[in-house]
Design a protein around this motif. Structure first.
Motif, mmCIF file in Angstrom:
data_model
loop_
_atom_site.group_PDB
_atom_site.id
_atom_site.type_symbol
_atom_site.label_atom_id
_atom_site.label_comp_id
_atom_site.label_asym_id
_atom_site.label_seq_id
_atom_site.Cartn_x
_atom_site.Cartn_y
_atom_site.Cartn_z
ATOM 1 N N UNK A 27 0.839 -1.194 0.000
ATOM 2 C CA UNK A 27 0.000 0.000 0.000
ATOM 3 C C UNK A 27 0.873 1.243 0.000
ATOM 4 N N UNK A 28 0.320 2.325 -0.523
ATOM 5 C CA UNK A 28 1.066 3.566 -0.646
ATOM 6 C C UNK A 28 0.085 4.733 -0.525
ATOM 7 N N UNK A 29 0.590 5.887 -0.089
ATOM 8 C CA UNK A 29 -0.256 7.076 0.052
ATOM 9 C C UNK A 29 -0.819 7.544 -1.280
ATOM 10 N N UNK A 30 -0.157 7.168 -2.368
ATOM 11 C CA UNK A 30 -0.620 7.595 -3.690
ATOM 12 C C UNK A 30 -1.739 6.716 -4.245
ATOM 13 N N UNK A 31 -2.112 5.665 -3.526
ATOM 14 C CA UNK A 31 -3.197 4.778 -3.989
ATOM 15 C C UNK A 31 -4.519 5.543 -4.074
ATOM 16 N N UNK A 32 -5.347 5.138 -5.014
ATOM 17 C CA UNK A 32 -6.647 5.782 -5.214
ATOM 18 C C UNK A 32 -7.762 4.752 -5.118
ATOM 19 N N UNK A 33 -8.940 5.230 -4.727
ATOM 20 C CA UNK A 33 -10.122 4.382 -4.614
ATOM 21 C C UNK A 33 -11.031 4.673 -5.804
ATOM 22 N N UNK A 34 -11.273 3.636 -6.619
ATOM 23 C CA UNK A 34 -12.008 3.826 -7.865
ATOM 24 C C UNK A 34 -13.223 2.905 -7.895
ATOM 25 N N UNK A 35 -14.368 3.463 -8.263
ATOM 26 C CA UNK A 35 -15.595 2.693 -8.460
ATOM 27 C C UNK A 35 -15.699 2.334 -9.932
ATOM 28 N N UNK A 36 -15.916 1.051 -10.203
ATOM 29 C CA UNK A 36 -15.908 0.589 -11.591
ATOM 30 C C UNK A 36 -17.103 -0.310 -11.848
ATOM 31 N N UNK A 37 -17.713 -0.156 -13.020
ATOM 32 C CA UNK A 37 -18.748 -1.085 -13.463
ATOM 33 C C UNK A 37 -18.403 -1.534 -14.872
ATOM 34 N N UNK A 38 -19.373 -2.106 -15.585
ATOM 35 C CA UNK A 38 -19.098 -2.638 -16.914
ATOM 36 C C UNK A 38 -18.815 -1.559 -17.947
ATOM 37 N N UNK A 39 -19.196 -0.317 -17.649
ATOM 38 C CA UNK A 39 -19.094 0.748 -18.658
ATOM 39 C C UNK A 39 -18.049 1.798 -18.337
ATOM 40 N N UNK A 40 -17.846 2.122 -17.069
ATOM 41 C CA UNK A 40 -16.973 3.247 -16.755
ATOM 42 C C UNK A 40 -16.389 3.105 -15.364
ATOM 43 N N UNK A 41 -15.508 4.024 -15.027
ATOM 44 C CA UNK A 41 -14.913 4.074 -13.694
ATOM 45 C C UNK A 41 -14.780 5.537 -13.277
ATOM 46 N N UNK A 42 -14.825 5.749 -11.942
ATOM 47 C CA UNK A 42 -14.733 7.111 -11.420
ATOM 48 C C UNK A 42 -14.043 7.082 -10.067
ATOM 49 N N UNK A 43 -13.299 8.133 -9.784
ATOM 50 C CA UNK A 43 -12.547 8.229 -8.534
ATOM 51 C C UNK A 43 -13.493 8.585 -7.384
ATOM 52 N N UNK A 44 -13.363 7.856 -6.267
ATOM 53 C CA UNK A 44 -14.191 8.097 -5.093
ATOM 54 C C UNK A 44 -13.414 8.902 -4.056
ATOM 55 N N UNK A 45 -14.083 9.885 -3.440
ATOM 56 C CA UNK A 45 -13.474 10.672 -2.371
ATOM 57 C C UNK A 45 -14.474 10.796 -1.214
ATOM 58 N N UNK A 46 -13.938 10.997 -0.017
ATOM 59 C CA UNK A 46 -14.729 11.173 1.210
ATOM 60 C C UNK A 46 -15.308 9.835 1.702
ATOM 61 N N UNK A 47 -15.592 9.812 2.993
ATOM 62 C CA UNK A 47 -16.300 8.728 3.681
ATOM 63 C C UNK A 47 -15.529 7.403 3.762
ATOM 64 N N UNK A 49 -12.436 4.738 3.614
ATOM 65 C CA UNK A 49 -10.991 4.714 3.825
ATOM 66 C C UNK A 49 -10.356 3.849 2.740
ATOM 67 N N UNK A 50 -9.641 4.497 1.831
ATOM 68 C CA UNK A 50 -9.085 3.756 0.696
ATOM 69 C C UNK A 50 -8.050 2.729 1.121
ATOM 70 N N UNK A 51 -7.393 2.942 2.247
ATOM 71 C CA UNK A 51 -6.331 2.034 2.681
ATOM 72 C C UNK A 51 -6.881 0.825 3.437
ATOM 73 N N UNK A 52 -8.175 0.866 3.788
ATOM 74 C CA UNK A 52 -8.790 -0.260 4.488
ATOM 75 C C UNK A 52 -9.609 -1.134 3.548
ATOM 76 N N UNK A 53 -9.752 -0.724 2.292
ATOM 77 C CA UNK A 53 -10.493 -1.503 1.302
ATOM 78 C C UNK A 53 -9.528 -2.167 0.328
ATOM 79 N N UNK A 54 -10.039 -3.164 -0.377
ATOM 80 C CA UNK A 54 -9.227 -3.884 -1.354
ATOM 81 C C UNK A 54 -9.990 -3.981 -2.665
#
Length: 325
Positions: A27-47, A49-54
């Motif tokens: 893991x790294x501080x530069x990691x990002x949390x991204x929501x993805x489906x069959x068509x697109x992806x978008x960056x998630x912010x707030x609420x 914890x990106x470092x506690x999810x996989x």
């Protein structure tokens, strides 16, 4: 994830690059949390914890993508998949126990067969005082949850040598399997035994791991109580549903999250409704097209993971108030 291992980075010798250092976590501080489906992806912010999810967790998010911050979805609320309703546990008139053991580590350089023999004697009721023997008499099943053989039995140097150089040598895993058979036959003589494969056992590497072949245990398999089972393993006994793994799913979550408590990681897989969310991204698994065998379609009453650094237990309640042990 910047630090995630890559086969392209591992061929550093061909490009005269520095090899990747050994890491326990990726893991790294530069990691990002991204929501993805069959068509697109978008960056998630707030609420969240990106470092506690996989990677691989299914989540529903509520929020907005503001005009002044395009490309980022600001979360206001979220929820994970809820588990199905649990089947009620029938009332028992008499206590019956299922013993869980793992990490026998047979074949290691620090192997102590005396400890294994004491374990077999304790479970079969040949050790302890009258009270302990009475408790052992109520053990109806033993689950060996992976890593029965040590990592030391996997000699990588021998695998790289030419076959004519090793044709007269015996693999260290052969003697280890014989020792394991000697222990299992003692247990199978008095109770049901379920043997699950683990990371270092002679089975396929990808999940779900198939049962170890019965021919490796000629003594133990003479008893009908000896069962070689899969990993993950799902079964019911007297109306109690038990589900567990040999620990690869939890170990992989440990490597790719900030979490340190293995019991919390196991609990998170219940909250997420998925046994192995990181498969097949960072955890090897058999490719499935129409279905995902690691989704929890039904609620277990007992949920376990073997081959952990230490013993831990907990009673967990979900949003419906259902209890999991």
């Amino acid at each position: 994830m910047e630090l995630q291992p890559s086969i392209l980075k591992e061929i550093s010798d061909e490009h005269n690059l520095m090899p990747q250092p050994e890491r326990a976590k990726f893991i790294d501080e530069a990691d990002e949390l991204i929501l993805e489906d069959e068509l697109q992806r978008i960056l998630l912010v707030d609420k969240l914890d990106k470092r506690a999810l996989v990677t691989g967790v299914v989540v529903a998010v509520y929020g907005m993508e503001p005009d002044e911050d395009r490309g980022k979805f600001h979360i206001e609320d979220y929820c994970f998949a809820e588990l199905e309703t649990q089947v009620p546990v029938p009332v028992k008139e008499k206590d019956r126990y299922v013993a869980l053991v793992s990490g026998l580590d047979i074949g290691s350089k620090s192997e102590n067969m005396m400890n294994l023999q004491l374990l077999a004697d304790l479970l079969s009721g040949q050790l302890g005082d009258e009270g302990q023997q009475e408790a052992a008499a109520n053990i109806v099943r033993v689950i060996v949850a992976g890593n029965s053989l040590s990592q030391d039995t996997r000699d990588k140097n021998q695998m790289k040598q030419a076959k004519y150089l090793t044709k007269k040598t015996t693999a260290s895993s052969v003697e280890a399997v014989k020792s394991l058979d000697d222990i299992l036959v003692q247990l199978a003589a008095s109770m049901e035994v379920d043997l699950m494969p683990g990371e270092f056992d002679p089975a396929n590497h990808t999940l779900p791991q198939q049962p170890l072949h019965r021919c490796m245990f000629p003594q133990a398999t003479m008893y009908p109580t000896m069962h070689c089972v899969t990993n993950p393993y799902d079964f019911s006994i007297d109306g109690v549903r038990i589900l567990g793994t040999s620990g690869q799913n939890v170990q992989d979550i440990y490597r790719f999250s900030c979490l340190e408590d293995h019991l919390q990681m196991l609990e998170n897989t219940l909250i997420w409704g998925h046994i192995a969310p990181t498969a097949p991204d960072t955890l090897g698994c058999y490719p499935y097209y129409d279905e995902d065998p690691f989704i929890l379609p039904e609620c277990p009453h007992v949920y376990f993971a073997g081959s952990m650094p230490s013993y831990q237990s907990k009673v967990f309640r979900d949003s419906k108030g259902q209890k999991f042990y």
